[in-house]
Design a protein around this motif. Structure first.
Motif, PDB file in Angstrom:
ATOM      1  N   UNK A   1       0.815  -1.149  -0.152  1.00 55.50           N
ATOM      2  CA  UNK A   1       0.096  -0.129   0.014  1.00 55.50           C
ATOM      3  C   UNK A   1       0.873   1.301   0.073  1.00 55.50           C
ATOM      4  N   UNK A   2       0.417   2.259  -0.655  1.00 55.70           N
ATOM      5  CA  UNK A   2       1.201   3.550  -0.591  1.00 55.70           C
ATOM      6  C   UNK A   2       0.217   4.807  -0.811  1.00 55.70           C
ATOM      7  N   UNK A   3       0.885   5.940  -0.206  1.00 52.65           N
ATOM      8  CA  UNK A   3      -0.055   7.225  -0.173  1.00 52.65           C
ATOM      9  C   UNK A   3       1.304   8.295   0.065  1.00 52.65           C
ATOM     10  N   UNK A   4       1.086   9.304  -0.832  1.00 42.47           N
ATOM     11  CA  UNK A   4       2.003  10.427  -0.990  1.00 42.47           C
ATOM     12  C   UNK A   4       1.176  11.653  -0.476  1.00 42.47           C
ATOM     13  N   UNK A   5       1.719  12.519   0.073  1.00 42.57           N
ATOM     14  CA  UNK A   5       1.112  13.950   0.232  1.00 42.57           C
ATOM     15  C   UNK A   5       0.516  14.359  -0.868  1.00 42.57           C
ATOM     16  N   UNK A   6      -0.633  14.966  -1.080  1.00 44.15           N
ATOM     17  CA  UNK A   6      -1.351  15.534  -1.913  1.00 44.15           C
ATOM     18  C   UNK A   6      -0.781  16.744  -2.694  1.00 44.15           C
ATOM     19  N   UNK A   7      -0.110  17.552  -1.818  1.00 40.59           N
ATOM     20  CA  UNK A   7       0.546  18.719  -2.485  1.00 40.59           C
ATOM     21  C   UNK A   7       2.010  18.288  -3.093  1.00 40.59           C
ATOM     22  N   UNK A   8       2.329  16.966  -2.981  1.00 36.12           N
ATOM     23  CA  UNK A   8       3.876  16.878  -3.387  1.00 36.12           C
ATOM     24  C   UNK A   8       3.721  15.721  -4.364  1.00 36.12           C
ATOM     25  N   UNK A   9       2.679  15.602  -5.101  1.00 36.83           N
ATOM     26  CA  UNK A   9       2.644  14.707  -6.235  1.00 36.83           C
ATOM     27  C   UNK A   9       3.488  15.180  -7.426  1.00 36.83           C
ATOM     28  N   UNK A  10       4.262  14.255  -8.187  1.00 36.01           N
ATOM     29  CA  UNK A  10       4.675  14.640  -9.239  1.00 36.01           C
ATOM     30  C   UNK A  10       6.236  14.958  -9.111  1.00 36.01           C
ATOM     31  N   UNK A  11       6.795  14.895  -7.710  1.00 35.73           N
ATOM     32  CA  UNK A  11       8.050  14.975  -7.529  1.00 35.73           C
ATOM     33  C   UNK A  11       8.659  13.649  -7.377  1.00 35.73           C
ATOM     34  N   UNK A  12       8.185  12.551  -7.895  1.00 41.17           N
ATOM     35  CA  UNK A  12       8.831  11.216  -7.946  1.00 41.17           C
ATOM     36  C   UNK A  12       9.135  10.611  -6.494  1.00 41.17           C
TER      37      UNK A  12
END
Length: 901
Positions: free
Chosen positions: A827-838
């Motif tokens: 499972x994975x989750x990234x901060x919504x405001x930091x998407x696109x940073x790899x």
């Protein structure tokens, strides 16, 4: 192998029995009779050289002649024949065998060794040998030698003793409890406690698990499975062998080693795993009765209702003895009861109804107590009298409970109906009200549930973190130990011991080595000139306890006293231990802390569970006082404080009379540092700090010894070679550079990351949360966060990306291995405001690398069909994507780990 093919044991579609069935008292005949009597619906085959005619079953001379493939084969033949028969079962396609045969030997070439090799080669599961067999009441399966077939229920019993299994089955026949399964492990060549804990943890028919343990072989496997099971349902364990004296250790062992008795170590392991330990079969029976009828509930306040004041008083005594809490009566409840009960009732808890209470008032009293928010459970004790009816009182209890809502939380009611009235007991049983033969049994049942709830809460607690500025000098410690081992030493030199403790921030009084009395005087002179006193101690690697040779002199005020003390110590040591190597004496400043408490802290070595952290009352009489507790590392501050609290000496760490409270946090820090030392340097076999002085100004070690040995591996595979609990995997800390040039740190999740996760979720949109958790998430409870941060590193990894310095969390990926260590779900989750940073891409790559390191075969996951971004990333990473056959909104993704690049 864990749960692999265990369904062949508990849910077989067909069973074959191999062994003599012609003799009336033969084992094979007994098993066949039990299979038929239990009502097993599948085909039953009898395999024997001279098979008797048996109505309704298939009889053949060889397994290969069966016209169908048996899921389960029960073998009851001479030991030498068992391996070949098991091989024949595997060739026939059987999933498992139950071996009832005993005396199969040990070691290379024995029937047991040949059978064990076969299981690994063919993938055949083996229960036994030397076991009673297996009972699965829901499957109408009794492939055992038990004399009775128990009722179907929701308790799973796993026992190393066939006698205990049979006894519990016999006991259950007269009790309102039933079993989902009864398993006798026997010699456990293949299927063991961990396998069955994994199986029953996910079995929907099992609500609680009972264990009878004689010995654990694979501690890490057991601890991992036990911790996983205890998070989902109650696990109760009774361990035989409380009276075992000490570990089998060399004569030169430390006080700490001698205090770490096997029973205490097992207790520490059970506690750490979240298991509820009971001390006897009586308690196990009581726990089975309680868990079979009452679901865990919040709280620990017990209200007691009785028509006999003496029995009520005894109930209170037993409650206090077990550490329970007697509930108060709220003012409102007392006012209501004043209107119900006659003048003279107790007006306190226990609520004494007097002897002439009628059924109507009895029922009204129960209603009132159940409605009182000041208690969490009710114990009703009824004493037969000529003025009241036990039957009517039982009907009152049953009627009250029937009228209360069936859904939602129901406050539990425990009952004791003295006098053995069959009619009253039948009424309570029909209403599924737990009843006990005595007030002590009932209170014990209540406390079993209380302790289970508290254990569950402890598993979910978030411990405080260590000070940010603490950093052990691992390189120095490693160099000191390596130098000692290279020199052939088994005990660290006293000066090296002081340096090693200093490397981990554990203060110790300075010391100097003197070869003779005159050198001792010269070393002591600067201290004496300052008005200090000194201590002189024998220095010998062969004398572990200095007091054994009268080898310590304290508070020496001048040079003459130092010279005489050193001469006397050396003379007595040579006289009393002529075989010992005498290297001289140690000179130390006398530590003047008049109100300090003498403690002991250290590391012991257990042959099953590996390093153990011990703490207790210190001094020369430490083993006579016998006030100690042990815990399995790794430790955090919460666990360290809990370890301290389990000793009597913890009470005098508090303030009393004119003595200020000691710095308990400093003591706890020493224990955490020792646990970290055991994790960093596996070659440390024993460590003894005695005494460790503690007062309001902190702690100081006065004397210490450290035994070292080349790495003796207890566990195969990854991780620490000796820890039963997989420690924090520091080797998976990484520093990464993102596409925009920013540097981030990636590390495994720690238990103290609770606050960091909460802050992280404030930066994730509701839509992204829904895509990750497949539902809207609006409230992050403590339990929810704890499940994300409290990890069993042996099975799970969660990696977080954080900014160095600020420790702001950018994203996280987790991978949970199945019980067979073949598949891992991610499972994975990234901060919504930091998407696109790899960030997500980098985390996924590290997660795949971890799966390869762990030896998993496949990584799997489920992704909402609408989550096109995640699906695209999975495809780029090599995952196969296909629709979920059971849910059109989901897509299943899978990646063969070996093929990942």
């Amino acid at each position: 192998m864990s749960t692999y093919r265990l369904s062949s044991i508990f849910k077989p579609r067909s069973v074959a029995v191999v062994g003599s069935q012609s003799r009336p008292r033969s084992v094979g005949r007994a098993v066949v009779n039990n299979l038929l009597a239990s009502g097993f619906s599948g085909p039953i085959g009898l395999v024997n050289r001279h098979p008797p005619a048996w109505e309704g079953v298939t009889t053949v001379r060889h397994l290969r002649e069966l016209p169908w493939t048996p899921d389960l084969v029960v073998i009851a033949t001479p030991a030498d024949t068992v391996p070949a028969l098991a091989a024949e079962a595997a060739e026939k396609g059987a999933g498992a065998v139950v071996v009832l045969t005993a005396a199969m030997g040990h070691g290379p070439g024995s029937p047991a060794a040949r059978l064990q090799a076969l299981t690994r080669e063919k993938g055949l599961r083996v229960l036994g040998p030397n076991c009673l067999g297996v009972i699965a009441p829901h499957a109408r399966l009794n492939a055992s030698l038990a004399s009775r077939f128990p009722k179907a229920g929701d308790l799973a019993l796993i026992s190393q003793s066939g006698a205990i299994s049979g006894g519990l089955v016999e006991w259950s026949m007269s009790q309102p409890v039933g079993f989902s399964a009864v398993v006798s492990l026997g010699d456990a060549l293949d299927v063991d406690f961990a396998d069955l804990l994994d199986y029953f943890a996910t079995d929907h028919r099992t609500r609680a698990i009972l264990l009878y343990v004689e010995a654990i072989r694979d501690a890490r496997k057991f601890m991992s499975a036990a911790r996983a099971a205890a998070r989902t349902k109650p696990v109760v364990v009774v361990k035989s062998g409380h009276g075992a004296a000490t570990l089998a250790t060399p004569a030169g062992s430390t006080h700490t080693q001698n205090l770490a008795r096997p029973s205490a170590v097992y207790g520490a392991a059970f506690r750490r795993a979240g298991l509820l330990r009971v001390r006897s079969l009586d308690e196990l029976f009581a726990a089975a009765r309680t868990l079979g009828q009452v679901r865990p509930f919040p709280g620990r306040r017990l209200a007691i209702l009785t028509n006999g004041g003496g029995v009520g008083a005894l109930s209170v005594d037993h409650l206090h003895l077990l550490g329970g809490t007697l509930a108060d009566l709220s003012d409102g409840t007392r006012h209501v009861l004043d209107g119900i009960l006659p003048v003279g009732w107790s007006r306190t808890n226990p609520v004494d109804l007097l002897t002439d209470i009628d059924a109507e008032r009895y029922a009204a009293t129960i209603e009132t107590l159940l409605d009182d928010p000041a208690n969490d459970a009710l114990l009703a004790v009824n004493v037969p009298t000529v003025l009241s009816s036990s039957v009517e009182a039982a009907e009152a209890v049953a009627n009250v409970l029937r009228r209360r809502p069936a859904h939602g939380r129901r406050k539990p009611v425990f009952t004791v109906w003295l006098g053995n009235d069959p009619q009253a007991e039948a009424i309570l049983d029909a209403a599924q009200v737990p009843r006990y033969p005595s007030e002590s049994d009932a209170v014990a049942g209540f406390m079993h549930l209380v302790r289970h709830r508290e254990v569950q809460a402890a598993l979910m607690e978030t411990p405080p973190s260590l000070p940010e500025d603490f950093s052990a000098d691992v390189a120095t410690a490693r160099a000191l130990v390596d130098a000692a081992l290279d020199a052939g030493q088994t005990w660290l030199d006293p000066l090296a011991t002081t340096q090693l403790l200093a490397a981990y921030g554990i203060p110790m009084a300075p010391l100097w080595r003197a070869g003779d009395p005159e050198q001792a005087v010269r070393l002591a002179a600067p201290l004496l000139a300052q008005g200090a006193t000194v201590a002189v101690k024998i220095l010998s690697p062969d004398i572990p306890h200095k007091s054994d040779v009268d080898g310590v002199r304290l508070n020496l005020p001048n040079e003459t006293a130092v010279r005489e003390a050193a001469s006397g110590i050396l003379r007595r040591a040579r006289e009393r231990r002529p075989d010992a190597r005498i290297e001289g004496v140690l000179v130390q400043p006398t530590v003047q802390r008049p109100k300090a408490r003498e403690l002991i802290a250290g590391i012991a070595d257990d042959p099953v569970f590996g390093p153990v952290i011990a703490f207790g009352r210190g001094g020369t009489a430490v083993e006579v006082i016998n006030d100690q507790a042990v815990a399995l590392p790794p430790l955090d501050l919460r666990l360290a404080h809990e370890l301290i609290a389990r000793t009597r000496v913890s009470r005098v760490l508090k303030a009393y009379r004119d003595v200020p409270a000691a710095d308990e946090r400093a003591v706890a820090l020493v224990l955490v540092k020792l646990a970290q030392l055991a994790a960093d340097i596996p070659e440390i076999l024993q460590l003894d700090i005695n005494p460790l002085l503690a007062d309001r100004d902190g702690v100081i070690a006065v004397d210490a010894r450290i035994a070292v040995a080349r790495d003796r591996r207890l566990h195969k595979g990854r991780g620490h070679p000796r820890f039963a609990i997989f420690p924090y995997p520091k080797e998976w800390e990484r520093t990464l550079t993102l596409g925009d040039g920013q540097t981030v740190q990636v590390r495994p999740v720690k238990p103290e990351d609770d606050a960091m996760f909460r802050e992280f979720f404030t930066h994730v949109t509701h839509e992204d949360l829904r895509l990750r958790f497949f539902q809207a998430v609006k409230h992050f409870s403590h339990e929810f966060i704890a499940r994300l941060t409290q990890l069993d590193y042996a099975r799970s990894i969660a990696l977080v990306a954080v900014y160095p310095g600020t420790h702001d969390m950018l994203g996280a990926v987790r991978l949970h291995a199945d019980a067979n260590y073949e598949k891992g779900e991610y499972g994975i989750l990234v901060r919504s405001d930091l998407k696109g940073h790899g960030i997500g891409w980098q985390l996924m790559r590290i997660m795949i690398e971890y799966a390869q390191w762990q030896g998993l075969k496949v990584i799997e996951g489920q992704v909402l069909r609408e989550n096109r971004t995640m699906l695209a990333m999975c495809e780029q990473l090599g995952f196969k994507v296909h629709p979920d056959p059971d849910d059109p909104t989901l897509m299943n993704v899978s990646l063969p780990v070996a093929a990942a690049t």
